[in-house]
Scaffold this active site. Structure first.
Site, short mmCIF file in Angstrom:
data_model
loop_
_atom_site.label_atom_id
_atom_site.label_comp_id
_atom_site.label_asym_id
_atom_site.label_seq_id
_atom_site.Cartn_x
_atom_site.Cartn_y
_atom_site.Cartn_z
N LYS A 3 4.42 4.30 -9.73
CA LYS A 3 3.38 4.24 -8.79
C LYS A 3 2.62 4.03 -10.24
CE LYS A 3 4.66 7.53 -5.34
NZ LYS A 3 4.99 8.45 -5.26
N GLU B 282 12.14 11.58 -2.22
CA GLU B 282 12.81 10.34 -3.03
C GLU B 282 14.37 10.38 -2.67
OE1 GLU B 282 11.90 6.97 -3.43
OE2 GLU B 282 10.13 8.37 -3.36
N GLU C 239 0.86 -1.26 0.30
CA GLU C 239 0.31 -0.34 0.28
C GLU C 239 0.84 1.57 -0.02
OE1 GLU C 239 -3.24 1.36 -0.78
OE2 GLU C 239 -4.02 -0.16 0.14
N ILE D 164 -2.80 7.49 1.09
CA ILE D 164 -4.23 6.95 0.58
C ILE D 164 -4.35 5.97 -0.12
CG2 ILE D 164 -5.80 7.21 -1.66
CD1 ILE D 164 -4.28 9.39 -2.59
P1 NAP Z 1 15.31 7.46 3.80
O1 NAP Z 1 15.23 8.35 5.16
O2 NAP Z 1 16.91 7.90 3.03
O3 NAP Z 1 15.31 6.18 4.39
C1 NAP Z 1 16.33 4.65 4.25
C2 NAP Z 1 16.70 3.85 5.07
O4 NAP Z 1 17.36 2.38 5.13
C3 NAP Z 1 17.61 4.66 6.02
O5 NAP Z 1 17.67 4.00 7.73
C4 NAP Z 1 19.12 4.25 6.26
O6 NAP Z 1 20.09 3.54 6.87
C5 NAP Z 1 18.36 2.33 5.03
N1 NAP Z 1 19.48 2.30 4.20
C6 NAP Z 1 19.58 2.14 3.50
N2 NAP Z 1 19.67 1.74 2.32
C7 NAP Z 1 20.55 0.13 2.79
C8 NAP Z 1 21.48 -0.81 3.21
N3 NAP Z 1 21.83 -1.23 1.62
N4 NAP Z 1 21.68 -1.28 4.35
C9 NAP Z 1 20.94 -0.89 5.41
N5 NAP Z 1 20.28 -0.21 5.74
C10 NAP Z 1 20.42 0.99 3.72
O7 NAP Z 1 13.96 6.72 2.73
P2 NAP Z 1 12.78 7.03 3.10
O8 NAP Z 1 12.55 8.35 2.61
O9 NAP Z 1 12.52 6.28 4.37
O10 NAP Z 1 11.98 6.32 1.99
C11 NAP Z 1 12.23 4.70 2.38
C12 NAP Z 1 11.38 4.01 1.51
O11 NAP Z 1 9.89 4.27 1.53
C13 NAP Z 1 11.38 4.22 -0.44
O12 NAP Z 1 11.42 3.00 -0.72
C14 NAP Z 1 10.48 5.46 -0.69
O13 NAP Z 1 10.77 4.94 -2.17
C15 NAP Z 1 9.66 5.55 0.14
N6 NAP Z 1 8.73 5.45 0.51
C16 NAP Z 1 8.73 7.32 1.23
C17 NAP Z 1 8.12 8.33 1.44
C18 NAP Z 1 8.67 9.50 1.34
O14 NAP Z 1 8.10 9.91 2.01
N7 NAP Z 1 9.94 9.81 2.53
C19 NAP Z 1 6.74 7.81 0.92
C20 NAP Z 1 6.38 6.56 -0.08
C21 NAP Z 1 7.30 5.78 -0.26
P3 NAP Z 1 21.01 5.18 7.20
O15 NAP Z 1 19.87 5.86 8.26
O16 NAP Z 1 21.83 4.18 8.33
O17 NAP Z 1 21.31 5.72 5.70
N1 HSE Z 2 9.08 10.85 -3.34
C1 HSE Z 2 7.63 10.22 -2.82
C2 HSE Z 2 6.95 11.59 -3.81
C3 HSE Z 2 6.81 9.93 -1.56
O1 HSE Z 2 7.19 12.96 -3.67
O2 HSE Z 2 5.79 11.18 -4.00
C4 HSE Z 2 6.18 9.11 -1.83
O3 HSE Z 2 5.71 7.85 -2.45
#
Ligand code: NAP
Ligand code: HSE
Length: 435
Positions: free
Chosen positions: A206, A191, A131, A138
């Site tokens: 998406k 991202e 999701e 959403i």
């Molecule tokens: P983020 O803040 O960069 O967090 C990524 C996390 O993963 C960090 O804790 C990082 O560790 C860890 N990590 C990354 N690569 C790794 C590896 N090779 N080994 C171990 N740990 C690793 O990213 P985020 O914004 O939370 O996004 C995470 C996912 O959710 C992505 O797939 C993104 O597309 C999805 N997403 C994000 C959002 C949004 O609004 N942010 C919305 C929907 C979906 P460190 O902290 O130690 O660097």
């Molecule tokens: N980077 C993405 C956005 C996070 O801005 O929509 C949610 O998937």
């Protein structure tokens, strides 16, 4: 009854991962009441143990060793919120193969390598839920997969990237592209590599996922034609405004004569169209189908807590559909009293016809004041032998409005009260006009 303990692990403890842990701590009571289960993060994989975290994990939770998660037989499920294709891909495969259900927010991985991941989940007989990979808060995947299973959705139109929508709406307010992108990064919408957002690749992934689920046929990132917002400048925004339009990054998926077309590009959207009013990091998805005609889902499309809410929803769905689940009750855990009639508050519009004589307006105002109804706006129009008062009040209780109108009805100069409606508007009450 004691709650069922559900130890879970996170791959990633960044913007989304830390928000998941925060939610599970701060809303543990709500989840427990609704599901009878207590979800507890026992391990979270990161790269850097020393990094400062938005919501610090308890000692011993963070690890850099994936084996501590993969080899823990007690884990009920794992949420992948680390992003990227590798090593994430092999980690998820390993978890599924060992019988652990997985929740993922990773749209690029699903849109590029989903076929293998879902085949592995099916073979292992465990759930792979996603999701959070589309439109953050959403619940569009659940709606498409469960609620609309027989409706033959044949067209999807939407805004599915929060970062670019934030950039475009900030540019409408006068910000530069660079300023708006910097803010989107600061708020955690973008991202890890923001070029995925601005190039349209995030929205394209998406749309591939949405089209796959809606059309029941795999669509991958490579099947989506996409273009982003990197070349949009203030002149484009101004030109759109002159035509009473706005620029939005629009995803479209359509079934045409049994074939699909999925694309993402900037588009001019008429201000009267529902997608024009989707602002900031919000997303909206319009689903068109045979039986449903059109359903629009709108809400926060990016951000840590917004995405965490979808991750937790998937975790809860797994619990709810494993064994007997918890859906044998309807989640009633308390007994609330009904608010006494008349106590709800709202601004109101009233249309009152009176004789046009000196002092009438003052007497109407007195009736309103005696019930603590404060007037926000008043317009008088002349009618045959009398006057019509259009009154908009500030917020008042329904009871107070009824009491005031009762008194007004009793005035000798009162002819008719032809309207008394609550006012529902985002605009400040003083901006409301009707003439
Ligand atoms: P983020 O803040 O960069 O967090 C990524 C996390 O993963 C960090 O804790 C990082 O560790 C860890 N990590 C990354 N690569 C790794 C590896 N090779 N080994 C171990 N740990 C690793 O990213 P985020 O914004 O939370 O996004 C995470 C996912 O959710 C992505 O797939 C993104 O597309 C999805 N997403 C994000 C959002 C949004 O609004 N942010 C919305 C929907 C979906 P460190 O902290 O130690 O660097
Ligand atoms: N980077 C993405 C956005 C996070 O801005 O929509 C949610 O998937």
């Amino acid at each position: 009854m004691a709650p069922v303990d559900v130890p879970v692990a996170l791959l990633g403890y960044g913007t989304v991962g830390a928000a998941v842990n925060r939610f599970l701590h701060e809303n543990a009571g709500d989840i427990e009441r609704a599901t009878g289960h207590r979800l507890r993060v026992v391990k979270a994989l990161v790269r850097d143990l020393k990094k400062e975290r938005d919501f610090p994990a308890a000692p011993g939770i963070l690890t850099t060793d994936f084996a501590e998660i993969a080899d823990n037989p007690k884990l009920s499920l794992v949420a992948e919120v680390m992003g990227g294709l590798d090593p994430t891909h092999k980690y998820i495969l390993r978890l599924l193969e060992s019988g652990k259900p997985v929740v993922t927010a990773n749209k690029q991985l699903l849109a590029q390598r989903g076929a293998e991941l879902f085949a592995t989940a099916q073979e292992a007989g465990v759930q792979l839920r996603f999701e959070a990979s589309v439109c953050a808060a959403i619940p569009v995947i659940k709606v498409l997969r469960e609620s609309l299973v027989v409706t033959n959705v044949h067209r999807i139109l939407g805004i599915v990237n929060g970062t670019t929508n934030y950039i475009l709406t900030q540019m409408e307010l006068g910000a530069s592209y660079e300023e708006a992108l910097a803010e989107a990064k600061h708020y955690g919408y973008a991202e890890i590599d923001p070029t995925e957002d601005v190039s349209g690749a995030d929205a394209a992934a998406k749309m591939a996922i949405l089209a796959t689920v809606a059309f029941g046929s795999r669509v991958t990132l490579a099947d989506v034609q996409f273009e982003g917002v990197e070349h949009i400048n203030s002149a484009h925004v101004a030109a759109a405004r002159q035509m009473d339009m706005v620029i939005r990054l629009i995803g479209q998926a359509a079934l045409v004569d049994g074939r699909y077309d999925v694309r993402v590009s900037p588009a001019l959207v008429d201000r009267a169209h529902p997608l024009a009013s989707v602002e900031g990091p919000f997303n909206a998805v319009m689903l068109q189908g045979d039986a449903i005609r059109e359903i629009t889902l709108e809400g926060p499309g990016a951000g840590g807590i917004e995405t965490a809410s979808a991750v937790i929803a998937d975790m809860v769905s797994i619990i709810g559909t494993t064994g007997a689940g918890f859906l044998h009750n309807d989640a009633c855990w308390r007994t609330l009293d009904r608010l006494p009639a008349g106590e709800l508050r709202s601004p109101f519009y009233m249309q009152i016809s009176v004789d046009d004589r000196p002092g009438v307006l003052a007497r109407v105002a007195e009736c309103l004041a005696s019930h603590s109804v404060s007037v926000a706006r008043l317009v008088q129009t002349q009618v045959e032998g009398g006057a019509t008062l259009h009154v908009v009040s500030h917020e008042a209780t329904y009871g107070a409005i009824e009491g005031a109108l009762e008194e007004i009805r009793g005035l000798p100069e009162s002819r008719e009260i032809s309207a008394a409606f609550p006012v529902i508007s985002q605009r400040g009450i003083s901006e409301l006009g009707w003439t």
